[in-house]
Design an enzyme around this catalytic site. Structure first.
Site, short mmCIF file in Angstrom:
data_model
loop_
_atom_site.label_atom_id
_atom_site.label_comp_id
_atom_site.label_asym_id
_atom_site.label_seq_id
_atom_site.Cartn_x
_atom_site.Cartn_y
_atom_site.Cartn_z
N ASP A 18 0.98 -1.42 -0.05
CA ASP A 18 0.12 -0.04 -0.03
C ASP A 18 0.66 1.56 -0.14
O ASP A 18 2.17 1.06 0.68
CB ASP A 18 -0.96 0.09 0.70
CG ASP A 18 -2.19 1.38 1.50
OD1 ASP A 18 -2.30 1.40 -0.08
OD2 ASP A 18 -2.44 1.39 2.10
N ASN A 20 1.15 2.93 -3.16
CA ASN A 20 2.01 4.00 -4.78
C ASN A 20 1.34 5.51 -4.76
O ASN A 20 2.32 6.37 -5.22
CB ASN A 20 1.04 3.56 -5.16
CG ASN A 20 2.11 1.92 -4.79
OD1 ASN A 20 2.53 1.23 -5.03
ND2 ASN A 20 1.43 0.62 -5.80
N ARG A 31 -0.78 9.17 -10.40
CA ARG A 31 -0.84 8.21 -8.62
C ARG A 31 -0.85 6.83 -9.42
O ARG A 31 0.09 6.08 -9.89
CB ARG A 31 -2.22 7.79 -8.14
CG ARG A 31 -3.27 8.96 -8.10
CD ARG A 31 -4.27 8.14 -7.51
NE ARG A 31 -4.43 7.00 -6.45
CZ ARG A 31 -4.43 6.69 -5.60
NH1 ARG A 31 -3.98 7.80 -4.63
NH2 ARG A 31 -4.22 5.68 -5.00
N HIS A 35 2.08 3.98 -9.46
CA HIS A 35 1.80 2.42 -9.64
C HIS A 35 3.15 1.49 -10.21
O HIS A 35 3.73 0.07 -9.92
CB HIS A 35 1.07 1.82 -9.54
CG HIS A 35 -0.09 1.95 -9.44
ND1 HIS A 35 -1.02 1.85 -7.90
CD2 HIS A 35 -1.03 3.07 -9.49
CE1 HIS A 35 -1.59 1.97 -7.62
NE2 HIS A 35 -2.27 3.20 -8.41
N SER A 64 -10.74 -6.36 -4.60
CA SER A 64 -12.69 -6.42 -5.57
C SER A 64 -13.08 -5.40 -5.16
O SER A 64 -13.98 -4.94 -5.90
CB SER A 64 -12.94 -7.99 -4.89
OG SER A 64 -13.37 -7.58 -3.30
N ARG A 69 -11.90 2.80 -7.64
CA ARG A 69 -11.00 3.62 -7.72
C ARG A 69 -11.01 3.65 -9.80
O ARG A 69 -11.83 3.68 -10.84
CB ARG A 69 -9.77 3.57 -8.55
CG ARG A 69 -9.52 2.99 -6.60
CD ARG A 69 -7.92 3.08 -6.90
NE ARG A 69 -7.88 2.11 -5.84
CZ ARG A 69 -6.45 2.51 -4.82
NH1 ARG A 69 -5.21 2.35 -5.65
NH2 ARG A 69 -6.03 1.97 -3.54
N LEU A 129 10.53 -21.16 -4.11
CA LEU A 129 8.66 -19.77 -3.66
C LEU A 129 7.80 -20.37 -4.27
O LEU A 129 8.15 -19.99 -5.65
CB LEU A 129 9.46 -18.79 -4.26
CG LEU A 129 9.33 -17.60 -3.51
CD1 LEU A 129 9.31 -17.87 -2.30
CD2 LEU A 129 9.59 -16.64 -3.75
N LEU A 193 -6.93 -4.76 7.69
CA LEU A 193 -5.92 -5.36 7.02
C LEU A 193 -7.37 -5.46 5.42
O LEU A 193 -6.93 -5.86 4.06
CB LEU A 193 -7.03 -7.52 7.52
CG LEU A 193 -6.55 -7.95 8.11
CD1 LEU A 193 -7.22 -8.89 8.91
CD2 LEU A 193 -4.50 -8.18 7.72
N SER A 194 -8.27 -4.82 5.05
CA SER A 194 -8.60 -4.21 3.99
C SER A 194 -9.06 -5.22 3.44
O SER A 194 -8.95 -5.43 1.84
CB SER A 194 -7.93 -3.23 3.37
OG SER A 194 -7.61 -1.80 3.70
C1 IPE Z 1 -4.61 -2.71 -0.28
O1 IPE Z 1 -5.29 -1.62 -0.59
C2 IPE Z 1 -5.09 -3.69 -1.58
C3 IPE Z 1 -4.24 -3.28 -1.96
C4 IPE Z 1 -2.84 -3.26 -1.51
C5 IPE Z 1 -4.31 -4.22 -2.99
P1 IPE Z 1 -5.90 -0.37 -0.58
O2 IPE Z 1 -5.33 1.15 -0.07
O3 IPE Z 1 -7.37 -0.72 -0.85
O4 IPE Z 1 -6.80 -0.14 0.92
P2 IPE Z 1 -8.38 1.31 1.59
O5 IPE Z 1 -8.19 1.67 0.53
O6 IPE Z 1 -6.83 2.04 2.12
O7 IPE Z 1 -8.65 0.22 2.97
C1 IPE Z 2 -1.24 0.16 -3.65
O1 IPE Z 2 -1.28 1.74 -3.49
C2 IPE Z 2 -1.79 -0.59 -4.83
C3 IPE Z 2 -2.99 -1.21 -5.38
C4 IPE Z 2 -4.05 -0.88 -3.46
C5 IPE Z 2 -3.60 -1.45 -6.28
P1 IPE Z 2 -2.45 2.85 -3.37
O2 IPE Z 2 -2.79 2.78 -4.90
O3 IPE Z 2 -3.57 2.25 -2.42
O4 IPE Z 2 -1.86 4.01 -2.97
P2 IPE Z 2 -2.31 5.10 -1.67
O5 IPE Z 2 -3.19 4.12 -0.07
O6 IPE Z 2 -4.03 5.73 -2.17
O7 IPE Z 2 -1.07 5.79 -1.09
MG MG Z 3 -4.04 2.44 -0.94
#
Ligand code: IPE
Ligand code: IPE
Ligand code: MG
Length: 248
Positions: A18, A20, A31, A35, A64, A69, A129, A193-194
């Protein structure tokens, strides 16, 4: 399932990658650049996991709920997953790594699904792995799908409803056959944990790191393993040896 082979070392590490978006916006970038930079951290992490000798590495790539987004961000992420697999597959295969996807396949575009399934197919006999990529993954959806599978088996008379237990439910999850994660790492400072591996994480050790995913390094991975080694896991029991207990 939990492995007790070496209690100081996790058998299965799962990572919520998380931060990015914040990495990019902190630099005045869109953004998607976060990624892209995050893909380099994935490469470093797979290598770190391989060298550390852990057996399973699960990476949460797309939830899911991430369909909420903007459309262009979603398609950029899907594109990055496909490109990453195309670029790394032969190399990972040569290193005896195995690939597996967890998550709902329906709803994924043919390009990303094709890449994931080709990787699964090519590496299915590998014994190094085991890399599990969670794409279009959500725990609640996964548990609901397992419930549907068990209900079908009950209706068909293959099982009796009274037989349904934890092992049968685990066996119908996408992670069937994969040991529960010993350690879950989440970057970006969020402490939740999202919807990731909620059934499987019942006794996982959780490590939350302040760094954003594109900054995640081999040293941070190793430090998380050291943090894990300092934890005492009890699984609801007591940590004193049984022989030290006196009858009351
Ligand atoms: C969890 O992160 C999903 C991934 C890292 C793929 P999110 O950025 O989607 O989670 P929330 O919305 O902050 O809970
Ligand atoms: C995690 O980074 C990647 C995915 C969820 C695909 P984010 O895109 O959620 O980055 P933040 O949380 O918005 O900084
Ligand atoms: Mg995030």
């Amino acid at each position: 399932m939990t492995s007790f082979a070496d209690p100081a070392k996790p058998d299965h590490v799962a990572i919520i990658m998380d931060g990015n978006g914040r990495w990019a916006s902190g630099r005045g970038l869109k953004r998607i650049f976060g990624h892209r930079k995050g893909v380099e951290a994935v490469r470093r992490t797979v290598e770190a996991a391989r060298l550390s000798g852990i057996r399973y590495l699960t990476l949460f790539a797309f939830s899911s709920e991430n369909w909420k987004r903007p459309k262009d961000e979603v398609s950029d992420i899907m594109e990055l997953i496909s490109i990453f697999i195309h670029r790394e597959l032969q190399n990972y295969h040569a290193q005896n790594m195995r690939f597996q996807m967890i998550g709902e396949r329906e709803g994924l575009g043919p390009k990303v699904l094709g890449a994931l399934e080709a990787a699964e197919h090519l590496t299915r006999g590998n014994t190094g792995l085991h890399v599990v990529v969670a794409v279009n993954y959500g725990s609640r959806a996964e548990i609901a799908r397992a419930a549907v599978a068990l209900a079908r088996e009950a209706v068909d008379g293959r099982i009796s409803p009274d037989e349904i237990n934890e092992a049968l439910i685990s066996g119908r999850l996408d992670t069937a056959g994969i040991p529960d994660p010993d350690l879950i790492i989440r970057t970006s400072g969020e402490q939740r944990l999202s919807n990731f591996l909620m059934w499987q994480s019942a006794y996982s050790e959780l490590v939350f790191l302040p760094c954003l995913w594109p900054e995640f390094s081999r040293d941070m991975f190793d430090e998380a393993l050291r943090e894990y080694a300092r934890r005492t896991r009890r699984f609801g029991g007591v940590d004193e040896p049984a022989s030290a207990m006196t009858g009351s």
